[in-house]
Write an enzyme that holds these catalytic residues in place. Structure first.
Site: not given
Ligand SMILES: Cc1cc2nc3c(=O)[nH]c(=O)nc-3n(C[C@H](O)[C@H](O)[C@H](O)COP(=O)(O)OP(=O)(O)OC[C@H]3O[C@@H](n4cnc5c(N)ncnc54)[C@H](O)[C@@H]3O)c2cc1C
Ligand code: FES
Ligand code: FES
Length: 1354
Positions: A271, A58, A1286, A274, A61
């Site tokens: 990294g 996403c 909406e 996985g 972070c």
């Protein structure tokens, strides 16, 4: 083993790194699997990196990671996902977070300012990650050695690169267009005119003015210099749990030293990305890591005339760069394919070797394995002392690598044609829901061929055909097809036979989703590849009359036709967007497009969400345990082992509810819902218990270890379908006041009809909210049996009531505080309550603060989401398409608890009535099933109702062979019919703007011209078809009772409290504008906007806050504030007049200080209660969308969407624009992408970013034009405004309808090839219209049909 670890720094026993230039040194790490994100969020004050998925999917972070290379004296900077990056891997690294770029104390960075200025932050939860992804691209563009000089004020990035920089990040609110604009504003090649609405300039300002107002960018802005103290730090650190071999020999010794039986506790790592997929590896079972990044043989890239050798630890990003450097078609294509692997921030740290090992050992559906297989690659594997060189094929086929085996390198040979007169062709393919990556492929493929050109045509000298990711153990070559092709001329017959061979081999393993679709992709890709070797125009742009009934007329040689025929391959990126609106000056600052309150703070990551509140001392963390069974007795809940797992303090269940309390987790206006299942669990996803531990990580891990003993003996089978609910009469009641009313005489309407469709059926599925911030709460016990709960909720009032009832306390003992919510969309309304209640219960029982931040998986399992439904209808109509009667039977799956389901029927019918159906009747049943309870999601019921109405139009048009647009037009309401259907809500005739909008959008979108272009395009393109569709919406809305309070402090600053919650929808901004506007009627000369602060909602400070939902809470909150301000103005005006007489003009501060002196009451409260009989109104809008469908893959590209939306007198056009665009894109998700799947027991299986795909920037319209229509004054609406949150979501079904139109042409073509029978025009397109769904309708065997037809028509 430590003795083998390399001494890598001055301080051998510590881990040293910097965050935003601040030095951190850690000597011991109990848990080496702690991630950078966990560390940042739990042990530092840097909270801008957010947790949203925890699996690299996403971007919330993302941080910038900088490393110093002493050999080159160079700093390398790249973005990474901190949720996957292990803290131990950071020795010597410098990390920059968004607040490190700039902040409210030291000054915001220009990225923050531009994100705020371009309205690119709504709830703000994605924004710091977006900023960092973009910043990473910016920094690297500046470093690029090329001849592009940056123009002053701009970066070296191009507009395309700027957009691509955030292509991997998810945002659920904005719809991406404003984010793209903020990023593109830095691009050297941007035309400022192309940038959208912003706070910096106005339309028509000169370029110079624009430039002067944009926060200027200069290279190096905000870059923290790489800290000197890290330069001598060495590489890997030497914590006992983190071992960094410096060469192969050390690595060999280390591997040899791993004790037998201890293998799973030692892990090779590069990294660590996985674990984004193999999450079970996250749970702290690893005791030691062996970091492969500093072994020279594994990080080296060697290029010579034979090929390129990539060390296995080389990151995917570095490999891409290396491959791109070579002027070699094969390498270029591999690099281009790799750019679609994962996300940019995963590619920056994930290695090539890690990918291949995952593919080899765990059958990960790798892209890299497939493309490298076709390119004839080799690998080197080290086992003990033995180095082996294998073909990639051998490597993939052999038994899974042992835990002591190391992949050392990968070689990709350089390919040349072997004979004079032949040429080499190489291409790669992947079909996935997102064109730019961040989605696994349904199938990938790569083909290499050597072609000899002979006098008779192209002959295949040799070839390699590789396929992968289709539900197979690993990528494979289809050898029999390769052999068959070799030496053959590429003719339709040869292609047909090859395809047949491929299809019989590329077969998904049992249990794989969409197996036939995947096989058809293999065929499509191979056909695409081979057709380029055909002598005739076999592959696509047919320019003659091959297609029965589709031959191109002579006049179609015109330039316009050529364009419509050949502009086919549109760029992968959003190209442009236009926003049109009129800002009203009448009620300034109300009506102005001012920026969203706190947007820069959100961008820098300083805005505080619930999980950012520092944990109080002694705080515990909870994780919910959910049922996996739909109906079962819960005999026991406990942990696998006798002793509770690490850190666990308690396992809370219904048994812990105090004796005066009740098992209540949620409370709506209709019903209460249990907090935990008691002896019986009644749906998969139901809460069973709450594990409380000393950290969120421990709580989450422990929740995974909970064992539930179920028993289903002698229980009835669960009800899992609406059909079963009907059979067993399992329904909820809808109270009479919420039952929609039929219209007209259905029997007469049916009798008047000239045609009828009887009992047509359709189904609509659910949708998950996918707020970027999952459910979260923090409960703190207070004195005298009180509880303070911070909750990310849309309804603190209800939350307080539920908690009080659960704990058996009076409501005044429970204070619920909500400052901001990281996205709600209805999912943080009643669904947030059990989460807060669970924390409160645990805090009450343990008398310690308890918080939770629900994992994405648990959130997805519990959420419930939108209501699925089954619709059956009969419709009567005239020959011109005018409908005379519509009768519907609708079965709504409400799940196990009532929640707010009783509102769905009235909402559904409200939006469905947008057309004049003559007469309308319905039977709607709310089915009680053993599924998690469904709740309101943005436009609940309305989105389905509007869609059903258009589906009826489509079927009527198909039956009559009429153009669907003309059928819609003929059924649009007149004001009279509108009145019949909507009663008083319809307002006066002049307020009915829909018919004007209908014409307006036809003009502004050039609808009619484009329809012709689409027809022409479809006639001359075999394998892509376009569709265009226009549709209207009508959406009924009305105000909500809402409290407000305005207080003026002694320095003149103003503090405002409202019942509405800031969810990202700009409620605070509008409220601020309203307060400033109303108080300015005191006649003071000052602007008051900057003096207003809206503060967090507090359920005890301002009661009756209600729920923030239904689009109208902003306007109701504004109205409540207007009432407060009126009271204050009334009190201040006499004083003002007196002062004016004495001193002339009066400043605000003076007025207020005098008011304090004279004891004027400067605090006013109100409770706005709309007159429900007169304040309901209708929202109108229309959309035109055009799509292109790839008939080989089923991929739909949205070429353009135009929206016209009547916002009344917009309170803030920038905020409303954001709502309109964001809602539309969320609607695209519902109609095209998002599959909220469950297993046969109703347990959600779409429980991660891997399985649930919300729109990304590459899936929104390439051209996105929105016009906000400013319609007239209306006394019954708040300053004449209308809702925007909406209704625009409903417009997204235009994309679905356009897709249907394209499919219709595809089916007509398939019929002409003999692939479909004459009923081809009658079909229904499911929602979401995902790639497999679209492809199936376009013909899974379309290629074969075409080839047979071609062979028959030589
Ligand atoms: C969100 C996301 C999306 C993705 N999408 C795609 C996609 O679309 N297509 C695709 O092909 N891939 C995709 N991937 C996979 C990605 O390419 C891999 O996660 C990455 O390449 C793994 O590299 P790593 O260095 O992080 O490996 P690690 O996570 O460090 O290691 C992975 C595994 O390999 C072992 N290992 C690593 N290196 C070696 C070695 N040299 N020798 C022996 N064992 C070793 C480790 O012990 C571990 O078991 C995606 C990953 C994520 C997180
Ligand atoms: S939280 Fe790290 S990528 Fe989603
Ligand atoms: S602003 Fe992007 S997720 Fe809310």
């Amino acid at each position: 083993m430590e003795e083998n670890g390399r001494a890598t720094g001055k301080d051998d026993s510590s881990l040293v790194f910097a965050i935003n230039s601040q030095r951190f040194e850690l000597r011991n790490l109990d848990d080496p699997s702690i991630t950078l994100l966990q560390f940042l969020r739990s042990q530092t004050s840097f909270k801008s990196p957010k947790l949203s998925c925890g699996e690299g999917g996403c971007g919330a972070c993302v941080v910038l990671l900088s490393k110093y290379d002493p050999e080159l004296d160079k700093v390398e900077d790249f973005s990474v996902s901190s949720c996957l990056t292990l803290l131990c891997s950071l020795n010597g690294c410098s990390i920059t977070t968004s607040e490190g770029l700039g902040n409210s104390k030291t000054g915001f960075h220009n990225i923050h300012k531009r994100f705020a200025g371009f309205h690119a932050s709504q709830c703000g939860f994605c924004t710091p990650g977006m900023c960092m992804s973009f910043y990473g691209a910016l920094v690297n563009a500046e470093k690029a050695v090329d001849d592009r000089p940056p123009s002053s004020g701009f970066s070296k990035l191009t507009a395309v690169e700027a957009e691509k920089a955030i292509a991997s990040n998810l945002c659920r609110c904005t719809g991406y267009r404003p984010i793209a604009d903020a990023c593109k504003s830095f691009a050297g090649d941007i035309d400022m005119e192309d940038l959208g609405i912003n706070t910096f300039w106005k339309k028509g300002d000169s370029v110079q003015d624009k430039m002067s107002r944009l926060p200027l960018y200069s290279p190096g802005d905000g870059v923290c210099d790489f800290p000197e103290f890290l330069k001598g730090q060495g590489k890997g650190g030497s914590l006992s749990s983190w071992i960094v071999p410096g060469n192969v020999e050390e690595l060999q010794r280390l591997m040899k030293g791993i004790d037998h039986g201890n293998e799973t506790r030692v892990k090779l790592v590069v990294g660590n990305t996985g674990v984004g997929y193999y999450k079970e590896e996250k749970d702290g079972c690893v005791e030691r890591y062996i970091d492969l990044r500093y072994v020279p043989e594994l990080k080296r890239i060697k290029m010579d005339e034979t090929g390129i050798k990539l060390g296995a630890a080389v990151t995917i990003s570095t490999a891409i760069k290396a491959l791109k450097k070579e002027n070699d078609e094969v390498y270029q294509k591999i690099a281009a394919h790799m750019e679609k692997v994962a996300t940019s921030f995963v590619r920056n740290s994930g290695s090539i070797g890690g990918n291949l090992v995952m593919a080899q050992k765990k059958h990960f559906p790798s892209d890299i394995a497939t493309v490298l297989l076709a390119a004839g690659s080799y690998v080197e594997v080290l086992t003990g002392e033995i180095h082996e060189r294998l073909t990639l094929e051998e490597f993939l086929e052999r038994a899974p690598m042992g835990s002591k085996d190391v992949l050392v390198s990968i070689e990709v040979p350089k390919w040349k044609a072997s004979q004079i007169g032949s040429r080499l062709a190489f291409d790669t393919y992947r079909a996935s829901p997102r064109p730019l990556g961040n989605a696994l492929a349904h199938l990938n493929a790569a083909f290499m061929a050597e072609i000899s050109e002979t006098s008779e045509g192209s002959v295949m000298s040799s070839c390699r055909l590789a396929f992968g990711a289709y539900g197979t153990k690993h990528a494979i070559r289809v050898k029999n097809a390769e052999e068959f092709l070799t030496g053959k001329k590429v003719t339709p017959a040869v292609v047909y036979e090859t395809i047949r061979l491929v299809k019989s081999t590329v077969v998904s393993a049992e249990g794989t989703s969409n197996p036939e679709y995947r096989s058809s992709l293999a065929v499509g890709f191979l056909f695409n590849f081979l057709s380029s070797f055909m002598a005739d125009p076999f592959k696509g742009n047919a320019s003659n009359g091959w297609l029965n009934g589709h031959s191109i007329a002579p006049d179609e040689d015109s330039e316009a036709t050529q364009k419509s025929c050949h502009d086919g391959k549109s760029s992968l990126l959003l190209s442009s967007g236009k926003q049109v609106f009129q800002a009203s000056k009448e009620n300034r600052p109300v009506g102005e497009a001012i920026g969203k309150t706190g947007a820069a703070l959100q961008a820098s990551g300083e805005a505080v969400y619930v999980d950012d509140i520092p944990s109080p001392p002694n705080c515990l963390h909870g994780a919910l345990v959910c049922s996996t069974k739909p109906l079962a007795r819960v005999k026991d809940i406990g942990f696998r082992s006798n002793s509770p797992p690490d850190g666990v303090a308690a396992l809370i269940s219904y048994k812990d509810i105090p004796k005066d309390g009740e098992n209540v987790g949620s409370k709506t206006m209709f019903e209460t819902e249990s907090l935990f299942a008691d002896e019986l669990t009644r749906c998969a996803g139901e809460r069973l218990a709450f594990v409380v531990a000393d950290s969120q990580k421990h709580a989450d891990s422990a929740a995974n270890l909970v064992v539930v003993d179920y028993d289903t003996e002698s229980l009835e089978p669960p009800i899992l379908t609406v059909e079963e609910a009907v059979k067993r009469s399992s329904f909820f009641n809808v109270p009479p006041f919420l039952q929609p009313k039929p219209v007209g005489d259905i029997t007469r309407g049916m009798a008047e009809a000239e045609h009828r469709i009887i009992n047509a059926e359709m189904k609509l599925e659910s949708q998950y909210y996918f707020y970027m911030e999952t459910q979260t709460a923090l409960a703190i016990p207070d004195e005298d049996n009180c509880m303070v709960v911070y909750s990310s909720t849309q309804c603190p009032e209800y939350s307080g009531a539920a908690i009080a009832q659960c704990l058996g306390l009076p409501e005044h003992n429970v204070r619920v505080i909500t400052r901001r919510v990281g996205g709600g969309f209805g999912g943080k309304a009643f669904k947030s309550l059990p989460v807060a209640t669970a924390c409160a219960l645990a805090a009450h029982v343990l008398q310690r603060p308890v918080r939770t931040y629900v994992s994405r998986k648990t959130d997805m399992i519990m959420a419930g989401g939108r209501h699925p439904m089954k619709i059956s209808y009969s419709v009567g109509f005239k020959s011109n398409g005018k409908i005379t009667a519509l009768k519907l039977d609708i079965l709504i799956n409400a799940g196990i608890a009532l929640d707010v389901s009783p509102i769905i029927p009235v909402h559904l019918i409200g939006a469905l009535k947008k057309y004049d159906f003559g007469a309308l009747s319905f039977d709607i049943k709310l089915c009680k099933t053993n599924h998690s309870s469904k709740s309101a999601m943005r436009a609940p019921g309305e989105v389905q109702g509007s869609f059903i109405a258009d589906s009826v139009m489509e079927q009527v048009a198909s039956t009559l062979s009429l153009d669907v647009d003309s059928v819609k037009t003929v059924n649009l309401h007149s004001h009279d019919s509108l009145k019949l259907f909507y009663g008083r809500s319809c307002g006066e005739p002049h307020e009915y703007t829909l018919t004007a909008i209908w014409d307006r959008i036809a003009r502004s979108s050039s609808f009619n011209e484009r329809r012709e272009m689409v027809e022409k395009f479809n006639r001359c393109n075999l394998w892509s078809k376009r569709g265009i569709s226009r549709l209207p919406i009508v959406f009924e809305a009305g105000g909500m009772a809402t409290p407000g309070k305005v207080s003026i402090l002694s320095d003149g600053s103003i503090v405002v409290e409202v019942g509405g919650i800031e969810l990202g929808q700009g409620l605070w901004t509008k409220v601020k504008q309203m307060a400033a506007f109303c108080l300015s009627s005191t006649n003071c000369k000052d602007s008051l906007l900057e003096r207003v602060r809206v503060i967090q909602a507090d359920s005890l400070s301002l009661i009756q806050g209600g729920i923030t939902a239904g689009s109208t809470k902003s306007e109701s909150s504004c109205e409540a504030i207007r009432l407060c301000c009126n009271l204050l103005v009334e009190r201040l005006v006499p004083l003002m007049e007196k002062l004016q007489k004495e001193t002339g003009s009066v400043r605000w501060e003076m007025l207020i200080s005098q008011a304090y002196m004279t004891s004027v009451n400067l605090s006013a409260s109100s409770y706005y209660v709309p007159d429900f009989a007169t304040t309901r109104y209708l929202n109108y809008g229309a959309a035109v969308s055009e799509v292109e469908v790839n008939l080989l893959t089923g991929e739909t590209t949205i070429l353009r969407s135009d929206l016209v939306y009547d916002c009344g007198q917009s309170l803030n056009p920038a905020v409303d624009m954001g709502q309109i665009e964001g809602a539309f894109v969320q609607g695209i998700g519902f109609f095209m992408l998002e599959e909220y799947k469950t297993n046969s027991e109703g347990l959600v299986t779409a429980d991660s970013t891997w399985r649930y795909k919300v729109p990304t920037i590459d899936t929104i319209p390439k051209q996105f034009n929105v016009e906000i229509l400013s319609s007239g004054h209306h006394q019954n609406r708040v300053l004449s405004s209308k809702a925007s949150g909406e209704p625009p979501l409903l417009l997204a079904s235009s994309v679905h309808c356009a897709t249907r139109a394209a499919i219709k042409d595809a089916r007509k073509q398939l019929h002409s090839w003999g692939g479909l029978d004459s009923s081809h025009a009658m079909f229904s397109l499911a929602a979401p219209a995902t790639m497999p769904v679209v492809k199936e309708l376009c013909g899974l065997d379309s290629v074969e049909s075409y080839l047979i037809w071609r062979m028959d028509h030589k």
